[in-house]
Write an enzyme that holds these catalytic residues in place. Structure first.
Site, PDB file in Angstrom:
ATOM      1  N   GLY A   1       1.940   2.400  11.156  1.00  0.00           N
ATOM      2  CA  GLY A   1       2.649   3.415  10.786  1.00  0.00           C
ATOM      3  C   GLY A   1       3.467   4.017  12.192  1.00  0.00           C
ATOM      4  O   GLY A   1       4.180   4.765  12.257  1.00  0.00           O
TER       5      GLY A   1
ATOM      6  N   LYS B   1       0.133   4.248  -0.261  1.00  0.00           N
ATOM      7  CA  LYS B   1      -0.398   5.514   0.036  1.00  0.00           C
ATOM      8  C   LYS B   1      -0.387   6.700  -0.810  1.00  0.00           C
ATOM      9  O   LYS B   1      -0.285   6.407  -1.878  1.00  0.00           O
ATOM     10  CB  LYS B   1      -0.052   5.843   1.870  1.00  0.00           C
ATOM     11  CG  LYS B   1      -0.254   4.589   2.788  1.00  0.00           C
ATOM     12  CD  LYS B   1      -0.198   4.593   3.974  1.00  0.00           C
ATOM     13  CE  LYS B   1      -0.353   3.125   4.678  1.00  0.00           C
ATOM     14  NZ  LYS B   1      -0.294   3.361   6.171  1.00  0.00           N
TER      15      LYS B   1
ATOM     16  N   GLU C   1      -5.416  -5.241  10.439  1.00  0.00           N
ATOM     17  CA  GLU C   1      -4.619  -4.106  10.737  1.00  0.00           C
ATOM     18  C   GLU C   1      -4.881  -3.193  11.993  1.00  0.00           C
ATOM     19  O   GLU C   1      -5.942  -2.385  11.963  1.00  0.00           O
ATOM     20  CB  GLU C   1      -4.790  -3.160   9.646  1.00  0.00           C
ATOM     21  CG  GLU C   1      -4.368  -3.768   8.087  1.00  0.00           C
ATOM     22  CD  GLU C   1      -3.635  -2.607   7.110  1.00  0.00           C
ATOM     23  OE1 GLU C   1      -2.563  -2.970   7.027  1.00  0.00           O
ATOM     24  OE2 GLU C   1      -4.336  -1.620   7.201  1.00  0.00           O
TER      25      GLU C   1
ATOM     26  N   SER D   1       3.186  -2.007  10.588  1.00  0.00           N
ATOM     27  CA  SER D   1       4.457  -1.972  11.050  1.00  0.00           C
ATOM     28  C   SER D   1       5.213  -3.237  10.624  1.00  0.00           C
ATOM     29  O   SER D   1       5.977  -3.662  11.422  1.00  0.00           O
ATOM     30  CB  SER D   1       4.707  -1.724  12.295  1.00  0.00           C
ATOM     31  OG  SER D   1       4.168  -0.164  12.656  1.00  0.00           O
TER      32      SER D   1
ATOM     33  N   GLU E   1      -7.168   4.414   7.793  1.00  0.00           N
ATOM     34  CA  GLU E   1      -6.817   5.998   7.481  1.00  0.00           C
ATOM     35  C   GLU E   1      -8.019   6.658   6.799  1.00  0.00           C
ATOM     36  O   GLU E   1      -8.255   7.971   7.051  1.00  0.00           O
ATOM     37  CB  GLU E   1      -5.474   6.113   6.655  1.00  0.00           C
ATOM     38  CG  GLU E   1      -4.388   5.990   7.739  1.00  0.00           C
ATOM     39  CD  GLU E   1      -3.166   5.532   6.757  1.00  0.00           C
ATOM     40  OE1 GLU E   1      -3.019   5.429   5.449  1.00  0.00           O
ATOM     41  OE2 GLU E   1      -2.052   5.096   7.446  1.00  0.00           O
TER      42      GLU E   1
ATOM     43  N   ASN F   1       0.776  -1.099   0.099  1.00  0.00           N
ATOM     44  CA  ASN F   1       0.058  -0.049  -0.130  1.00  0.00           C
ATOM     45  C   ASN F   1       1.005   1.333  -0.020  1.00  0.00           C
ATOM     46  O   ASN F   1       1.570   1.446   1.115  1.00  0.00           O
ATOM     47  CB  ASN F   1      -0.890   0.053   1.128  1.00  0.00           C
ATOM     48  CG  ASN F   1      -1.696   1.425   1.658  1.00  0.00           C
ATOM     49  OD1 ASN F   1      -1.796   2.265   0.482  1.00  0.00           O
ATOM     50  ND2 ASN F   1      -2.351   1.439   2.626  1.00  0.00           N
TER      51      ASN F   1
ATOM     52  N   HIS G   1      -9.748   1.034   4.758  1.00  0.00           N
ATOM     53  CA  HIS G   1      -8.402   1.267   5.475  1.00  0.00           C
ATOM     54  C   HIS G   1      -8.627   2.307   6.799  1.00  0.00           C
ATOM     55  O   HIS G   1      -9.374   3.316   6.412  1.00  0.00           O
ATOM     56  CB  HIS G   1      -7.373   1.767   4.652  1.00  0.00           C
ATOM     57  CG  HIS G   1      -6.092   1.601   5.166  1.00  0.00           C
ATOM     58  ND1 HIS G   1      -5.716   2.674   5.913  1.00  0.00           N
ATOM     59  CD2 HIS G   1      -4.902   0.835   5.047  1.00  0.00           C
ATOM     60  CE1 HIS G   1      -4.384   2.531   6.484  1.00  0.00           C
ATOM     61  NE2 HIS G   1      -4.225   1.293   5.919  1.00  0.00           N
TER      62      HIS G   1
HETATM   63  P1  PGA Z   1       2.550   0.456   7.742  1.00  0.00           P
HETATM   64  O1  PGA Z   1       0.922   0.644   7.290  1.00  0.00           O
HETATM   65  O2  PGA Z   1       3.158  -0.882   7.183  1.00  0.00           O
HETATM   66  O3  PGA Z   1       3.233   1.442   7.226  1.00  0.00           O
HETATM   67  O4  PGA Z   1       2.274   0.354   9.054  1.00  0.00           O
HETATM   68  C1  PGA Z   1       0.296  -0.306   6.845  1.00  0.00           C
HETATM   69  C2  PGA Z   1      -1.011  -0.263   6.207  1.00  0.00           C
HETATM   70  O5  PGA Z   1      -1.344   1.148   6.404  1.00  0.00           O
HETATM   71  O6  PGA Z   1      -1.767  -0.959   5.359  1.00  0.00           O
END
Ligand code: PGA
Length: 262
Positions: free
Chosen positions: A174, A12, A168, A213, A99, A10, A97
């Site tokens: 993140g 982003k 997740e 992460s 976010e 992803n 997601h």
């Molecule tokens: P990250 O994000 O690996 O940077 O923690 C995972 C995600 O948002 O799908």
């Protein structure tokens, strides 16, 4: 859906024409051919989907989008139909997601409708579920995961729809603090048994990915867990050394699993 192992990147809201090309070139240099045991899906920012289709052509890498409308067409200014994504070469779309839930106020119900629109357009929705730190600390993790999953599955016909679920936890995205392998296994097992209440065969085949992460240094211990079928990777997907190392860690486990099932 055939049981398989998946690695989804992803990206982003990162990238540009030059950086996307450099990243795909970097992946291909480190991994000239993909394994037949692990499917790779890259989800670039929307404006670059067409560019990426050219970059991944003939490589076996598949494309996904990070979001799509719950409508197929119409007067929805600024939205993107899943049918348009399909036409541009996407096979997958991330739905729900955290976010988007946090910053765009997406709800469980909207996630369900988006999953259905994606399926109706021939895309595989990657349905994200996950609890906040506060929900975990107050013992509500299963209530939250169950509610999010049920909202999506209320729209899905398990007998013939292809979907992927991603666990997740919001506190792991993140932050650099991944869930422990034990937590990941416990929640994946919970999610699989929740789906099994609807359709046991479908649940057994359902790919459940972990995201939050994940990086080269912790991927193996998470992928080793029996209910983990791959990963959804954010920041480490932007680094070809990291992403390919994660891919290779998953490949070893996927091959072992394939042998075990043969
Ligand atoms: P990250 O994000 O690996 O940077 O923690 C995972 C995600 O948002 O799908």
């Amino acid at each position: 859906m055939k049981k398989a192992h998946w690695l989804v990147g992803n990206w982003k809201m990162h990238g540009n024409l030059a950086a996307n090309k450099a990243l795909v070139d970097g992946l291909r240099q480190r991994l000239p051919t993909l394994s037949d045991a692990v499917q790779m899906v890259l989800c670039p920012a929307l404006p670059y989907v067409a560019q990426m289709e050219g970059l991944v052509a003939g490589t076996g890498i598949m494309l996904g989008a990070q979001n799509a409308s719950d409508h197929l067409k119409g007067a929805y200014t600024g939205e993107t139909s899943p049918m348009m994504l399909k036409e541009l070469g996407c096979g997958f779309v991330i739905i729900g997601h955290s976010e988007r839930r946090s910053y765009q106020g997406e709800t469980d119900g909207l996630m369900g409708r988006k999953a259905l629109a994606a399926i109706d357009s021939g895309l595989v929705p990657i349905i994200c579920v996950g609890e906040t730190a506060e929900e975990r600390d107050s013992g509500r993790t299963h209530e939250v995961l169950g509610r999010q999953l049920d909202a999506a599955f209320g729209y899905i016909r398990t007998a013939h729809d292809n979907i992927i679920v991603a666990y997740e936890p919001r506190w792991a995205i993140g932050t650099g603090i991944a869930a422990t392998p034990e937590i990941v296994q416990a929640e994946h097992s919970f999610l699989r048994s929740r789906v099994a209440q609807r359709d046991a065969d479908f649940a057994a085949r359902l790919p459940i990915l972990y995201g939050g992460s994940l990086k080269a240094s912790n991927a193996k211990s998470v992928f080793d867990m029996p209910d983990v079928d791959g990963g959804l990777i954010g920041s480490a997907a932007l680094n070809p050394d990291e992403f390919v190392a994660i891919y290779k860690a998953l490949d070893i486990i996927a091959r072992k699993a394939a042998k075990g099932n043969a």
